[in-house]
Design a protein around this motif. Sequence first.
Motif, short mmCIF file in Angstrom:
data_model
loop_
_atom_site.label_atom_id
_atom_site.label_comp_id
_atom_site.label_asym_id
_atom_site.label_seq_id
_atom_site.Cartn_x
_atom_site.Cartn_y
_atom_site.Cartn_z
N THR A 31 57.78 63.96 56.05
CA THR A 31 58.57 65.04 55.46
C THR A 31 59.64 65.52 56.44
N THR A 83 56.54 72.81 51.53
CA THR A 83 56.30 71.67 50.64
C THR A 83 55.64 72.09 49.34
N ARG A 115 62.06 69.84 45.10
CA ARG A 115 61.21 68.97 45.91
C ARG A 115 60.89 67.70 45.16
N ASN A 117 57.98 64.68 45.76
CA ASN A 117 56.88 64.12 46.55
C ASN A 117 56.87 62.61 46.38
N THR A 128 57.55 64.81 51.41
CA THR A 128 58.37 65.56 50.48
C THR A 128 59.82 65.48 50.91
#
Length: 173
Positions: A31, A83, A115, A117, A128
């Motif tokens: 991330t 996140t 966001r 994922n 993310t």
Amino acid sequence: MKKIIVLLFVIVYSLSSCEKDDICDANTLTTPRLVISFYDVTNSSVLKNVTNLKITGEGMTDGVVFKGSDLVNGSTVSIPLKTDADVTTFSLILNSGNSNPALVNEDILKFNYARENLFVSRACGFKTNYTLDPQTPYVHTDAATADQKWIQYLAVKNSSIANENETHLEIYF
């Protein structure tokens, strides 16, 4: 003969229980953080170092730690976004800890984003990626104790936050 068959069975059984180690390689992209570069407002092409900048997340008392310290002295910083939410708010305190309170200045930045994922691997799990909101990527306000904002201008350089190899936001002061 039975001993050979039993020995062979034990070897085959023991090898069948082996599995690949699940270790996430340190070079695997995880991330990304929001990369901010600071510039001189009077000469927009010149990077400018911040002095004792403390960045604190909303509801937190301790600052974000960078290289073992919660104070930033440099022209670039990377900060983590949440996140599990589409908004992250930070307090940016310039000259934090200065003995002269008149030199300490706090601005608030609230980042709005979407966001995504992505599954990386079984060992690394998910990461993310973020995309700053095209209409309102940030909201810049002064601290509760009103003084002049130390941040004069902000510019989104790259609204897609998928890695830390480039600047996402430029702050001019």
